[in-house]
Structures are given as C-alpha cells and as structure tokens.
Scaffold this active site. Structure first.
Site, PDB file in Angstrom:
ATOM      1  N   SER A 123      22.406  48.352  37.927  1.00 55.13           N
ATOM      2  CA  SER A 123      23.581  48.857  37.216  1.00 55.13           C
ATOM      3  C   SER A 123      24.365  47.744  36.515  1.00 55.13           C
ATOM      4  CB  SER A 123      24.492  49.632  38.171  1.00 55.13           C
ATOM      5  OG  SER A 123      25.106  48.743  39.082  1.00 55.13           O
ATOM      6  N   CYS A 242      35.645  47.756  37.615  1.00 51.17           N
ATOM      7  CA  CYS A 242      34.717  48.370  36.651  1.00 51.17           C
ATOM      8  C   CYS A 242      33.822  49.419  37.320  1.00 51.17           C
ATOM      9  CB  CYS A 242      33.853  47.304  35.989  1.00 51.17           C
ATOM     10  SG  CYS A 242      34.792  46.185  34.944  1.00 51.17           S
ATOM     11  N   CYS A 406      34.562  63.041  48.234  1.00 49.93           N
ATOM     12  CA  CYS A 406      34.691  62.293  46.986  1.00 49.93           C
ATOM     13  C   CYS A 406      33.525  61.316  46.923  1.00 49.93           C
ATOM     14  CB  CYS A 406      36.042  61.587  46.892  1.00 49.93           C
ATOM     15  SG  CYS A 406      36.258  60.315  48.137  1.00 49.93           S
TER      16      CYS A 406
END
Ligand SMILES: [Zn+2]
Lengths: 450, 95
Positions: A123, A242, A406
């Site tokens: 990623s 980020c 979540c």
C-alpha cells in the site's frame, strides 16, 4: 491403442522438459534479478559515517553529468561544487522522502543518509515512488539507498534502519549539513526541530494529507523554528494520518520535490524561497499559496532569547500524547463486558440471531467493503441520526441487541459509549473488538485490507 | 462588517467541508479575540475543542490575517477591517 516405444517416450519427455525449462526461464526473466533481502537489509549506526573529502573542483565526469546545472548562472560551477560537497539527511522514506531522495541523488549530493524504521509494503507503492514491488518487505531506508545508488553511483548513500529517537537524533544530525523532515508524526517533527536547533542545521520541512501539502524551511538565516510557530503540540485526536485520512499520490510528490529543491538551493548557496514563509498547496483547487510567517519568537524555548533547550530531554512521545509513528493506536474506552470478540460476533451472524449492526466508518470506506445488513452511521453523524438507531432497535420482535463495528475498533467504542448514554435502558450495546481488521485476521481471510 | 473566512488543512471538516465563506459580523465583533467565539457559536456544529482552547485557537492551528501569520498582526488584539480575509489552517503531519 498402440503402446509408445521406450525411445519415443524418452524423446517426448526430453522435449517436454525443454519446453518447461524455456517457460520457466521466461517467467524468471520477467521478474528480473532476484534480490537477496536479508543480505541487503543492512543498517548503519549513527557513529560509523565515513568522512568524505571535499572536492576542490569538478571532475570531467562531473561536468558531463551535471552540465544542465552548470549552465544555470544561479548555480554554475560553485553551486554544483556546493551540492557535491554537501551531505543531507532525509528523515522518512515515504511519500515525501521518495521524490526528495530521487532528486537529491540525481543532483549529486555527496552523501545522503536515509532514516526509516519501517518496511516497504504494497500500500506504500501508490505514492512512495522510490520503492518497487521487488523490494516489498525490505527496509525502506535500504530500498531507498538501492534506488539512489542505481541513479548515481558517484554518491554515498547510507541507510539508517531504525526509529529516530532522542538517544540517536543529535549525533546523527551533527554529521549532516541539511535535514529534510519527511516524517509523518508530531513527536518526530518536534524531535527533529530541537536537534536541528541544537546542531545549527537548516530543517526543510514538508507534510501532506488528502489533497493538501505544506512546506517551510525552519531554523535557517533567521527563520523561526517549528516550536516558534507551534509552541504546543496538537491534541492527539486532531492529528489525522495518511492511513486514515488518505492522501493523493502526486501531492506528496509535489511537496517532497520542493523539499529537495529548497535543500539543493541551500547547498548551492542560493537563498531558499520558503525561509520564513509557508507554502500551502491545495491540489483540489490548484492553489499554491505562500504566506509570511512570524520571525523567531523571543520566548521560544528552543531558539528564543532565553532558550532553555540544552539537549533532547523532552520525552517527545509523552509530550505529544502519541507514538512516533503514523500507525493508528488502539483505544480501550469500554469495559470488557461492553465488547464482543470477532469470533463471538461471527457466531451471532452464523446463528442468524436478530440484531442491529451499526458500521460507524465514513461512507467512503463502506464503499470499499461492508458486512451484509449493516447500517452505516458514520461516527460524526451519530448524534444527529440517533432516531435511526432507535428505529432499527425496535424494528423486530421486542428490542434487538446492538453491535457497533468500524475499521479498527476505536470509533465503534465511542459509538457504544454514546448510544449507552442516550439509551440507558438498552440491554445489549457492544463494540466488535478490533473491528473489520480483526474480522479479516481471525474470521474471513478473504476480507479486503486497506 | 463583512469578512471572508477560510478553513484549510482539515479545519474545513469541522465546518461541513466549507473551505471559504463570507460572513457579516454583528457590531460587537471587532477583534480576532471576539471573532473566535463568534465563529465557534454561530458556525461550528460540534466539537468546539477541535477549534478553540481557552480564549484562543487550539494548538496546531495557524491563523492568517490577509496572508500573514497573525503573530505579525497582533494576534488576538488585531482590529478587524472591512474585507479582511482570515484563514484557519490545521497543520499537517503526514508524509
Ligand atoms: Zn524557535
């Protein structure tokens, strides 16, 4: 059916063997030379930096390689000599550090140190352009030095594969002329600032998030330091990384490239543009805005008149209330009886026990993946959408149990807390511990990772 | 008095994503010191701590008055002028 003769069998097998060999070598050729990751994963300690001899003049090869710089009257031979004789420390080989390192190496900075404790992962490749698929799993500092050496074998590149902390920062920074802050968290930013003030080094600082970037040159030619502008650290809950907020790849490219540009100008003896100024980039509107910053603050504890900073005595992580990395930290605000493990929750789903599942992630994340039959109420909207919770709870026979989930199990705990306060009579309101990350690790390995 | 307010660096998320807004201030709002609580009470929908602490902005927020650091303009005591642009920037830390 006629039997194959032994000779024919041997011939057929030999031919097949040859075909397979050719296919195999074609596949290996595609993936290029193998890198022995363990052999490469070296790391230097702050004390073993070799000393370089300064060049008195550019070699014939230097003139050829750096001719486009030499043609610029503002840089010329003196400026390029300044660059090849300079040393720079890049802290963070991520989105900002990647383009910065590429340009510093290309420009011929004599010695480039790269500090990063982290390893390359898939990623990262969306924006960290110095790394590649081949080097996934390798330390970022090593990966960056490999790429820089491939670009320019004439320079010295040093990997520091550890977390910069107050025991190592000052010794390391003293060995470099210019520092680039390409880090991703407040404790490291304050640590670097203080070390640069103590060692008297310019700090070219960049940051990026979502579609925005910020950049300035601290502690150089009378410009303020980071603490002059931000004397107190931000509350941890206001700091977005980020990995949670997202970042558009080229934004880190823009900011990291301008960091390299400013650092190279300093090395070349040209006044940097963002000394005492802050550049704000809004990649969405296309606005590049430069604002005037205050001068040094007289009361600054690091660089002011009565500065009290004499060493790196602050516990930066404690002072900022967060760890010196950009990984999201887990909260534990609920008691164990208000939580349910992903395994136990999976049993609830398998048994088809009627219940309400509230997914508290932002809408944009539920588009990536979401459990069936979940009700998406982002944590920020919970207060204004409590009636939907109430409605869902009473949609079946009696009162349904409520589970909140979540991404990592932090917001869902806050949601449980909030729902409990608003509806104290509800029997079951639980958070699914560890969220969808834990769901992927323990229940469904096919679940997407993001 | 009419002013332009801007929110960037994530500050806009406290104001439903509004990056720029023109406002007409009541007469009693004449300085930045009185502007801050007015913004908190009339524009902010939730999380006042993410905007203010005590009588000033929370740590990590930089205030600009017409493209200059507010420290250069007298910070809280700055007297607002018709047409001023006040920008609230949350500092970024990501890399
Ligand atoms: Zn200072």
């Amino acid at each position: 059916m006629t039997a194959e003769s032994p000779d024919a069998t041997i011939e057929r097998l030999l031919a097949e063997n040859e075909r397979l060999r050719q296919r195999l070598s074609a596949i290996e050729g595609l993936s290029g030379p193998r890198i022995d990751k363990t052999a490469l994963d070296r790391s230097s300690s702050p004390n073993d930096t070799p000393t370089r001899k300064k060049k008195a003049k550019l070699s014939r090869n230097d003139i050829h390689r750096y001719s486009r710089h030499l043609l610029l009257p503002e840089i010329s031979v003196e400026g390029q000599l300044g660059i090849v004789n300079s040393s720079m420390l890049v802290v963070g080989a991520g989105g900002l550090g990647s383009p910065a390192c590429l340009y510093l190496a290309s420009a011929g900075v004599g010695r480039i140190g790269v500090v990063d404790y982290d390893e390359v992962e898939v990623s990262n490749l969306q924006r960290q352009v110095i790394h590649d698929e081949e080097r996934v799993g390798l330390s970022k500092s090593t990966s960056a030095t490999i790429a820089m050496t491939r670009i320019n074998s004439q320079i010295e590149c040093i990997a520091y594969n550890y977390l910069l902390d107050r025991s190592t920062a000052l010794d390391l920074i003293k060995q470099y002329d210019i520092v680039l802050d390409c880090s991703d968290n407040p404790p490291t930013r304050y640590l670097l600032n203080d070390a640069c003030v103590l060692a008297g080094k310019p700090l070219v600082s960049g940051a990026a998030l979502r579609f925005e970037g910020q950049l300035t040159v601290y502690n150089h030619h009378g410009s303020p330091c980071y603490r002059c502008v931000f004397p107190a650290p931000p509350p941890p809950e206001t700091v977005t990384n980020c990995g949670d907020g997202g970042v558009f790849g080229p934004v880190t490219g823009i900011v990291g490239t301008i960091q390299a540009l400013e650092a190279l100008k300093i090395a070349a003896g040209v006044e940097p543009a963002y000394c005492g100024k802050l550049l704000m980039v809004d990649a969405m509107s296309g606005a590049f805005r430069t604002i005037r910053l205050r001068g040094k603050r007289k009361e600054c504890v690091a660089c002011g008149d009565g500065a009290t900073l004499t060493g790196l005595e602050t516990d930066y992580e404690m002072w900022c209330g967060m760890k010196a990395n950009d990984k999201t930290q887990s909260l534990a605000v609920l008691k164990q009886e208000d939580r349910i493990s992903v395994d136990a929750y999976n049993r609830v789903r398998v048994a088809k026990t009627p219940h309400v599942l509230i997914d508290t992630r932002p809408l944009v994340q539920t588009k990536i993946c979401a459990l069936d039959n979940s009700l998406n109420i982002p944590i920020d909207e919970l207060e204004s959408r409590l009636s939907e919770v109430e409605e869902a709870v009473h949609a079946g026979q009696g009162e349904l149990p409520v589970y909140c989930i979540c991404r990592r199990g932090n917001d869902s705990q806050l949601a449980v807390q909030h729902i409990r306060t608003k509806f104290p009579s509800l029997a079951v309101v639980k958070d699914v511990e560890g969220g969808l990350e834990a769901w992927r690790r323990k229940v469904d390995p096919e679940w997407p990772e993001y | 008095m009419k002013l332009t307010l801007e929110f960037t660096g994530g500050m806009e998320l406290l104001f439903q994503g509004t990056k720029k807004v023109s406002v007409t201030l009541p007469e009693k709002v004449t300085t930045v010191k009185t502007l801050l609580p007015w913004i908190r009470d009339s524009l902010l929908k939730s999380k006042p701590d993410m905007f203010m602490q005590g009588d000033t902005v929370r740590p990590g927020v930089l205030v600009l008055i017409n493209d200059a650091d507010w420290e250069l303009e007298g910070q809280l005591s700055y007297e607002l002028q018709e047409g001023d642009t006040i920008v609230f920037i949350s500092t970024l830390h990501g890399g």
